[in-house]
Design a protein around this motif. Structure first.
Motif, short mmCIF file in Angstrom:
data_model
loop_
_atom_site.label_atom_id
_atom_site.label_comp_id
_atom_site.label_asym_id
_atom_site.label_seq_id
_atom_site.Cartn_x
_atom_site.Cartn_y
_atom_site.Cartn_z
N GLY B 258 0.81 -1.22 0.00
CA GLY B 258 0.00 0.00 0.00
C GLY B 258 0.83 1.26 0.00
N VAL B 259 2.13 1.14 -0.30
CA VAL B 259 3.01 2.31 -0.29
C VAL B 259 2.88 3.11 -1.58
CG1 VAL B 259 5.44 3.04 -0.25
CG2 VAL B 259 4.62 1.33 1.37
N ILE B 260 2.63 2.42 -2.70
CA ILE B 260 2.46 3.15 -3.97
C ILE B 260 1.07 2.90 -4.53
CG2 ILE B 260 4.90 3.22 -4.53
CD1 ILE B 260 4.21 0.94 -6.63
N ASP B 261 0.62 3.86 -5.34
CA ASP B 261 -0.72 3.77 -5.91
C ASP B 261 -0.72 2.96 -7.20
OD1 ASP B 261 -2.15 5.63 -4.06
OD2 ASP B 261 -0.58 6.98 -4.77
N ASP B 262 0.20 3.28 -8.10
CA ASP B 262 0.19 2.65 -9.42
C ASP B 262 1.56 2.14 -9.81
OD1 ASP B 262 -2.56 3.54 -10.32
OD2 ASP B 262 -1.62 5.48 -9.91
N ILE B 263 1.51 1.11 -10.66
CA ILE B 263 2.73 0.67 -11.34
C ILE B 263 2.58 1.07 -12.79
CG2 ILE B 263 4.09 -1.32 -12.07
CD1 ILE B 263 3.08 -2.77 -9.54
N ILE B 264 3.52 1.87 -13.28
CA ILE B 264 3.44 2.33 -14.67
C ILE B 264 4.19 1.32 -15.54
CG2 ILE B 264 4.04 4.20 -16.26
CD1 ILE B 264 4.03 5.97 -13.59
N PRO B 265 3.47 0.67 -16.48
CA PRO B 265 4.09 -0.40 -17.24
C PRO B 265 5.23 0.11 -18.12
CG PRO B 265 1.93 0.12 -18.13
CD PRO B 265 2.07 0.91 -16.88
N GLU B 266 6.28 -0.68 -18.19
CA GLU B 266 7.41 -0.34 -19.07
C GLU B 266 7.32 -1.18 -20.33
OE1 GLU B 266 11.30 -0.20 -17.30
OE2 GLU B 266 10.52 0.62 -15.43
N PRO B 267 7.92 -0.68 -21.42
CA PRO B 267 7.96 -1.49 -22.64
C PRO B 267 8.69 -2.81 -22.40
CG PRO B 267 9.36 0.47 -22.82
CD PRO B 267 8.55 0.62 -21.58
N LEU B 268 8.40 -3.78 -23.24
CA LEU B 268 9.03 -5.08 -23.11
C LEU B 268 10.56 -4.95 -23.06
CD1 LEU B 268 8.53 -8.15 -23.08
CD2 LEU B 268 8.70 -8.11 -25.57
N GLY B 269 11.15 -5.55 -22.04
CA GLY B 269 12.60 -5.49 -21.92
C GLY B 269 13.10 -4.24 -21.21
N GLY B 270 12.19 -3.48 -20.60
CA GLY B 270 12.61 -2.34 -19.79
C GLY B 270 12.61 -1.02 -20.56
N ALA B 271 12.51 0.06 -19.81
CA ALA B 271 12.38 1.41 -20.39
C ALA B 271 13.53 1.74 -21.35
CB ALA B 271 12.33 2.44 -19.27
N HIS B 272 14.72 1.19 -21.08
CA HIS B 272 15.87 1.55 -21.92
C HIS B 272 15.75 0.98 -23.34
CE1 HIS B 272 16.93 -2.32 -20.10
NE2 HIS B 272 17.73 -2.53 -21.12
N ARG B 273 14.90 -0.05 -23.53
CA ARG B 273 14.76 -0.62 -24.87
C ARG B 273 13.84 0.24 -25.74
NH1 ARG B 273 16.37 -5.41 -22.47
NH2 ARG B 273 17.97 -6.41 -23.73
N SER B 274 13.02 1.07 -25.09
CA SER B 274 12.19 1.99 -25.86
C SER B 274 11.76 3.17 -25.01
CB SER B 274 10.95 1.25 -26.40
OG SER B 274 10.15 2.18 -27.11
N PRO B 275 12.68 4.14 -24.84
CA PRO B 275 12.38 5.31 -24.01
C PRO B 275 11.09 6.03 -24.45
CG PRO B 275 14.70 5.24 -24.53
CD PRO B 275 14.06 4.15 -25.33
N ARG B 276 10.84 6.03 -25.75
CA ARG B 276 9.64 6.68 -26.28
C ARG B 276 8.38 6.08 -25.64
NH1 ARG B 276 8.39 11.16 -28.50
NH2 ARG B 276 6.82 10.93 -26.89
N ASP B 277 8.31 4.74 -25.65
CA ASP B 277 7.13 4.07 -25.10
C ASP B 277 7.04 4.27 -23.58
OD1 ASP B 277 6.29 3.13 -27.57
OD2 ASP B 277 7.56 1.34 -27.43
N ALA B 278 8.19 4.23 -22.92
CA ALA B 278 8.19 4.45 -21.47
C ALA B 278 7.66 5.85 -21.18
CB ALA B 278 9.60 4.28 -20.93
N ALA B 279 8.11 6.81 -21.96
CA ALA B 279 7.68 8.20 -21.76
C ALA B 279 6.19 8.36 -22.03
CB ALA B 279 8.49 9.13 -22.65
N ASP B 280 5.70 7.67 -23.02
CA ASP B 280 4.26 7.75 -23.31
C ASP B 280 3.44 7.23 -22.13
OD1 ASP B 280 4.66 8.86 -25.76
OD2 ASP B 280 4.39 7.01 -26.91
N ALA B 281 3.88 6.12 -21.57
CA ALA B 281 3.17 5.54 -20.42
C ALA B 281 3.23 6.49 -19.23
CB ALA B 281 3.77 4.18 -20.06
N LEU B 282 4.39 7.09 -19.01
CA LEU B 282 4.55 8.03 -17.91
C LEU B 282 3.64 9.25 -18.11
CD1 LEU B 282 6.03 9.02 -15.35
CD2 LEU B 282 7.81 9.97 -16.83
N LYS B 283 3.64 9.75 -19.34
CA LYS B 283 2.85 10.94 -19.64
C LYS B 283 1.36 10.68 -19.42
CE LYS B 283 2.17 14.46 -23.18
NZ LYS B 283 2.67 15.06 -24.41
N LYS B 284 0.91 9.53 -19.89
CA LYS B 284 -0.49 9.17 -19.74
C LYS B 284 -0.86 9.13 -18.25
CE LYS B 284 -2.57 5.26 -21.21
NZ LYS B 284 -2.44 4.00 -21.93
#
Lengths: 272, 316
Positions: B258-284
């Motif tokens: 109960g310490v965090i509210d949400d888990i923001i999904p990362e692109p397959l293989g971690g944010a470093h494999r697709s920073p664009r997709d990670a950023a989109d998820a974060l922005k949303k």
């Protein structure tokens, strides 16, 4: 050999050596002197029970939440399971966890008091310490009386309770912020040692910050700093005197004067 | 570009090297083989990243190519007016503050930056904040609160800086003050741990109305190295993973507590494999959470924030 046999066989319980001036002192004398070395004024560890006797008027302490118990949420195991460590520490200290809270009087002035006792897992802060101190701050808000916390916490946040320990910093801070917004007077007394997550939260959120002489106070441990910067640390680094010199402590107060000084400060900060 | 492999990615890395070569060569003949290998690569990534151990998560969160504050700044936000300096000592480069635009929201953005080149990393102490960083952040956040500008905090630090100067300038005091003031700052605050959530250094800017984590970030009371050093005297390849497991520091653990509210999904293989997709998820995520919060009254906002932290902890 049972522990009582060990105790009987070794006379060291009668005498203690002062780590500062190396004098051999009769333990009873030291205890009579508030656990302070008569020769050099070194402040020894003193228990939460002793503190209450030293600070509060006789028989005025009313303890709160004495039965709150820690639980092993993480299933944490190091050299032994945390659940076992809790039981051992409780037996050793007679405390349920590291904090003692309640209300009482200091020279006739009603106060809420909270103390962390170094003897219980180095005074580290887990959920029980967090809950007790937060409740103490909330009750002080309701009662409209001064709040005195005395910190003696080596490790800061207790790692055996993981992230929940870190969150106690936030929880207590929130309660103290509310108390502050309501016009409460919070005096924090830093004693040896006050480090890590305790230092980086309630220990440095007081309106007035007092420290016992030569207490070790800081954020990062000396070893961590040494390993990071690869330099020797200056003499007197992270002591009460160091903190006062750099502007983070209002007064360094000898243990025998604490009670008088706290009462004196309360009189200047009328909470009406 | 083939990402730098982590210690547990030997097979994945082999495939990525081969794929890179095949794609570089081009030509019709390669395409069937390429498609097959791409499927295999995805399957392997999925299998690996669905089952990351806590220590492997720490390694992913520290990956050299993982998007950092400045990357997300470019990918999520339309504008950044950086505000420098703490008005007392200096301008901590490990903690950046400034006004930014995120879709319809005008916000104050606060975040740790670790740096990528050696020069940059040295300049910002690998994301380790000094007292002046917290003083700066609190100062700017107070300005935001004055005009009810919502605040977004991006957390990515191994911990607050352990040094002589940091202690002399009141590391404890400044973190403590920051935490206390953020619990009652009258404007919406959304916090996201984007990489490393290192102890008090992270918590110093991680008090908000919503606190979330990127999927492969970690957030812990102590670093696995620090924990291993204390409990088993030495931090090595055997004790660090043990500590990481014992501390329960992954996004899934923290959501469970109960310490965090949400888990923001990362692109397959971690944010470093697709920073664009990670950023989109974060922005949303940020837009959704900000939209919810800006409609609340200040009283309601602060009462809920108090309750959020007040209830944390377990005891009998």
């Amino acid at each position: 050999m049972s522990s009582s046999e060990i105790k009987r066989g070794v006379p060291e319980g009668l005498w203690i050596k002062c780590p500062t001036c190396k004098a051999t002192l009769f333990k009873k004398d030291v205890e009579r002197n508030l656990n302070v070395c008569e020769q050099c004024q070194h402040h020894f560890y003193t228990s939460a029970g002793d503190r209450i006797a030293q600070l509060l008027d006789e028989n005025t302490f009313e303890e709160w939440d004495a039965n709150l118990q820690p639980v092993d949420t993480l299933g944490f195991v190091d050299s032994q399971p945390y659940s076992k460590r809790i039981v051992d520490q409780q037996k050793k200290t007679g405390l349920k966890d590291a904090a003692v809270t309640g209300r009482g009087f200091i020279r006739g002035r009603g106060v809420v008091i909270g103390i962390t006792d170094f003897a219980f897992m180095a005074g580290s802060m887990g959920s029980v310490v967090g809950e007790k101190l937060a409740r103490a701050a909330e009750r002080a808000t309701e009662l409209r009386v001064p709040l005195i916390f005395v910190s003696g916490s080596g490790g800061g946040a207790r790692m055996q309770e993981g992230i929940l320990s870190l969150m106690q910093m936030a929880k207590i801070s929130a309660a103290l912020a509310k108390y502050d917004s309501a016009g409460g007077l919070y005096i924090c007394v830093l004693t040896n040692p006050t480090m890590g997550g305790v230092a980086a939260s309630w220990a440095f959120q007081g309106d007035i910050t007092l420290a016992e002489p030569k207490a070790m106070i800081g954020f990062a441990g000396a070893r961590t700093i040494k390993n990071t910067i690869r330099l020797e640390l200056p003499d007197g680094f992270q002591t009460s005197e160091f903190l006062m010199k750099h502007g983070f402590v209002d007064r360094i107060v000898h243990r025998r004067d604490l009670r008088t000084e706290v009462a004196q400060l309360i009189d200047y900060c009328d909470m009406k | 570009m083939v990402p730098e492999p982590l210690p547990f990615e030997a097979d994945i890395h082999q495939l990525e090297l081969l794929l890179d070569k095949l794609e570089g060569a081009g030509g019709e003949g390669a395409s069937d083989e390429t498609r097959r290998m791409k499927r295999e690569h995805r399957a392997l990534l999925k299998k690996t990243y669905d089952n990351l151990s806590p220590w492997q998560t720490v390694e992913v969160s520290r990956h050299k190519q993982r998007p950092q504050f400045l990357d997300y700044l470019g990918l999520c936000f339309e504008e950044f007016v950086e505000l420098h300096g703490d008005r007392a000592f200096g301008d901590d480069r490990a903690l950046r503050t400034g006004f930014a635009r995120l879709g319809e929201h005008k916000i104050l953005l606060v975040g740790h930056h670790k740096g990528r080149t050696l020069k940059e990393r040295q300049e910002c102490f690998y994301g380790c904040t000094h007292p002046e960083g917290y003083r700066k952040a609190l100062g700017k956040m107070r300005i935001a609160a004055k005009f009810r500008v919502p605040i977004v905090c991006l957390i990515d630090t191994p911990g607050a800086y352990p040094g002589i100067g940091a202690e002399e300038r009141g590391q404890s005091q400044l973190i403590a003050t920051s935490i206390l003031e953020l619990t009652r700052l009258p404007t919406p605050i959304v916090c996201v741990v984007i990489g490393e959530g290192g102890s008090g250094g992270a918590l110093g800017i991680a008090i908000g109305d919503r606190v979330s984590m990127m999927q492969h970030a970690y957030y812990s009371v102590i670093s696995p190295e620090g924990c291993a050093g204390i409990l088993w005297k030495t931090a090595n390849d055997e004790t660090k993973p043990r500590a990481a497991s014992a501390l329960r520091m992954t996004s899934r653990d923290l959501q469970q507590f109960g310490v965090i509210d949400d888990i923001i999904p990362e692109p397959l293989g971690g944010a470093h494999r697709s920073p664009r997709d990670a950023a989109d998820a974060l922005k949303k995520h940020l837009q959704r959470r900000l939209r919810e919060l800006v409609s609340l009254s200040t009283e309601e906002l602060l009462a809920k924030r108090y309750e959020k932290f007040r209830k944390l902890g377990q005891f009998a």
